[in-house]
Design a protein around this motif. Sequence first.
Motif, PDB file in Angstrom:
ATOM      1  N   UNK A 244       0.824  -1.152  -0.008  1.00  8.81           N
ATOM      2  CA  UNK A 244       0.021   0.140  -0.093  1.00  8.81           C
ATOM      3  C   UNK A 244       0.756   1.410   0.277  1.00  8.81           C
ATOM      4  N   UNK A 245       1.774   1.331   0.805  1.00 10.97           N
ATOM      5  CA  UNK A 245       2.858   2.518   0.914  1.00 10.97           C
ATOM      6  C   UNK A 245       3.604   2.712  -0.552  1.00 10.97           C
ATOM      7  N   UNK A 246       3.890   1.487  -1.104  1.00  8.72           N
ATOM      8  CA  UNK A 246       4.471   1.700  -2.210  1.00  8.72           C
ATOM      9  C   UNK A 246       3.749   2.070  -3.555  1.00  8.72           C
ATOM     10  N   UNK A 247       2.383   1.792  -3.257  1.00  8.19           N
ATOM     11  CA  UNK A 247       1.321   2.130  -4.370  1.00  8.19           C
ATOM     12  C   UNK A 247       1.019   3.563  -4.238  1.00  8.19           C
ATOM     13  N   UNK A 248       1.131   3.920  -2.992  1.00  9.54           N
ATOM     14  CA  UNK A 248       0.670   5.627  -2.858  1.00  9.54           C
ATOM     15  C   UNK A 248       2.038   6.163  -3.054  1.00  9.54           C
ATOM     16  N   UNK A 249       3.131   5.985  -2.936  1.00 12.81           N
ATOM     17  CA  UNK A 249       4.254   6.477  -3.470  1.00 12.81           C
ATOM     18  C   UNK A 249       4.289   6.604  -4.985  1.00 12.81           C
ATOM     19  N   UNK A 250       3.846   5.501  -5.830  1.00 14.38           N
ATOM     20  CA  UNK A 250       4.007   5.519  -7.030  1.00 14.38           C
ATOM     21  C   UNK A 250       3.075   6.526  -7.765  1.00 14.38           C
ATOM     22  N   UNK A 251       1.902   6.760  -6.964  1.00 13.30           N
ATOM     23  CA  UNK A 251       0.741   7.690  -7.260  1.00 13.30           C
ATOM     24  C   UNK A 251       1.156   9.162  -6.926  1.00 13.30           C
ATOM     25  N   UNK A 260      -8.527   8.234   3.520  1.00 11.42           N
ATOM     26  CA  UNK A 260      -9.387   9.106   3.882  1.00 11.42           C
ATOM     27  C   UNK A 260     -10.576   9.070   2.425  1.00 11.42           C
ATOM     28  N   UNK A 261      -9.789   8.552   1.315  1.00 15.24           N
ATOM     29  CA  UNK A 261     -10.749   8.346   0.244  1.00 15.24           C
ATOM     30  C   UNK A 261     -11.471   6.990   0.304  1.00 15.24           C
ATOM     31  N   UNK A 262     -10.948   6.144   1.052  1.00 19.75           N
ATOM     32  CA  UNK A 262     -11.511   4.650   1.080  1.00 19.75           C
ATOM     33  C   UNK A 262     -12.710   4.856   2.478  1.00 19.75           C
ATOM     34  N   UNK A 263     -12.305   5.626   3.299  1.00 25.76           N
ATOM     35  CA  UNK A 263     -13.346   5.849   4.071  1.00 25.76           C
ATOM     36  C   UNK A 263     -14.691   6.741   3.560  1.00 25.76           C
ATOM     37  N   UNK A 321     -12.559   6.959  -7.064  1.00 23.68           N
ATOM     38  CA  UNK A 321     -11.566   6.908  -5.791  1.00 23.68           C
ATOM     39  C   UNK A 321     -10.486   7.749  -6.211  1.00 23.68           C
ATOM     40  N   UNK A 322     -10.016   7.571  -7.252  1.00 15.49           N
ATOM     41  CA  UNK A 322      -8.885   8.490  -7.589  1.00 15.49           C
ATOM     42  C   UNK A 322      -8.859   9.969  -7.618  1.00 15.49           C
ATOM     43  N   UNK A 323     -10.208  10.449  -7.847  1.00 17.40           N
ATOM     44  CA  UNK A 323     -10.317  11.891  -7.807  1.00 17.40           C
ATOM     45  C   UNK A 323     -10.520  12.289  -6.407  1.00 17.40           C
ATOM     46  N   UNK A 324     -11.007  11.585  -5.409  1.00 20.67           N
ATOM     47  CA  UNK A 324     -11.394  11.953  -4.115  1.00 20.67           C
ATOM     48  C   UNK A 324      -9.950  11.986  -3.564  1.00 20.67           C
ATOM     49  N   UNK A 325      -9.111  10.821  -3.835  1.00 18.40           N
ATOM     50  CA  UNK A 325      -7.847  10.756  -3.059  1.00 18.40           C
ATOM     51  C   UNK A 325      -6.776  11.817  -3.389  1.00 18.40           C
TER      52      UNK A 325
END
Length: 457
Positions: A244-251, A260-263, A321-325
Amino acid sequence: MPWLEVSPSHWQRPLGANERMIKWIGDKAHAAGREHWSITVACRFTLSGSLQDNKLEERVRRAWMSFRFQHPSIASIAGDDTADYHVPDAKALEQWADETLTVVSDPAADTDSLLASFKPTRYVTGHFLPHRNEFCLHAAHWRTDGYGALQLVNAFLDAVASDQDPAALPWGEEHARLVPSIEEALELPEKPTPEIQAATAACLRSGALVAGSIGLPYQGDLNTKPGGTHSVRRSLSESTTASILAACDARNITPLSAVHASLAAANFAGSASSADGSGHYTSNMRFSLRPYLREPFNSPQYASALYTGSFMSKVLPSSSWQETAAQYNELYAAGLNREFLIARRQFATQVLEMLTRSGDLGPPRSEVDISSVEDAEKLIRPLRHAGEEGGALVVNDFSLGLECITRETYLFYWTFKGKIEFNLVYNEAFYDRAFMEGIVDTIVESLKKGLEVSNRG
């Protein structure tokens, strides 16, 4: 105003505007034997080497008293207008420890049962569960915030490891460490300037985003009395966390923005009030004010202080989800501006005036809101060495939450020792555990889906 010695060994200052506001909200639950928004940190630890102690309860009591010396504001008391601190003599110190530190001997007791049983108290309290090697700190929210509460537990663990004799400490000097209000720390004027009034009006406008927001379906009606607060804990595995952390970093988004977006997605999925898809999700963008303060107020020395703030933000059900994040990421990255900071006194003053006029907390809301300390290892050290022969105190895990007496629930998120951690707190009168476990399941599933992470656990 700063702390002043109003009589020998008696120190006093006025309560700050934010303390008054949060205290009013917390006190509204006293009639039900509760303390709304009171904060609890539960920490499990082990001692090894020379720190192993067959008289651990006595060690914890000594640490509790030494901890007060380092953070005396935990022993201050509040009236309607002032905070007061009395320098203790030996007898008063023992009496304070008797009143504020509890050894929970029931082997069936755990953090969740404790949280549901807490009552309002005039001090910060400590609760030691020897059968679990677990310590719980409980404090009214007007006294501190999530960051500060973890810093306080860290200081208590320091005291456990060092095992000082509290009787040998120079009592009478600790008043120099009594904490100021956020208004004093920010050096805000008592009388608002036109600039402050304009900034306050802008802060208050975010509250309008509550109108039309969605909420979860809840049990009971407007006359249902609150019960105890309970929680659902969830830890993600180290491998899933790393992905998850790696995916966040990549994005190029923060993990907090992704959570927060998932919430938001979980709120939309469980909503009882957006059948036509028109309702939006409103939540708080919470920030610690500590990084915005000048030295020394930005240090752990001022852990026992309420240094936090927030504003509201909404997202639409039509957003991906991507727009919210991305929206949350932009807001978190922007941080707080000068206008937000200078409005802290006047904002709290006006909100308290509105609450006092209405006499209640307003129309019931039932969304899941969010609070985060992100990397908790910056606040609680996982390992400390002390004594001889390799003595060590290891923090195994901890949990952070608060008491809620309303239909609104709260997701706490942090990372610790390589794992993403969630704690969802709710009131048993309005929700059952299975429903809340389902909300957490949805958050985790949305997080993995949004980041394209397939790991289990």
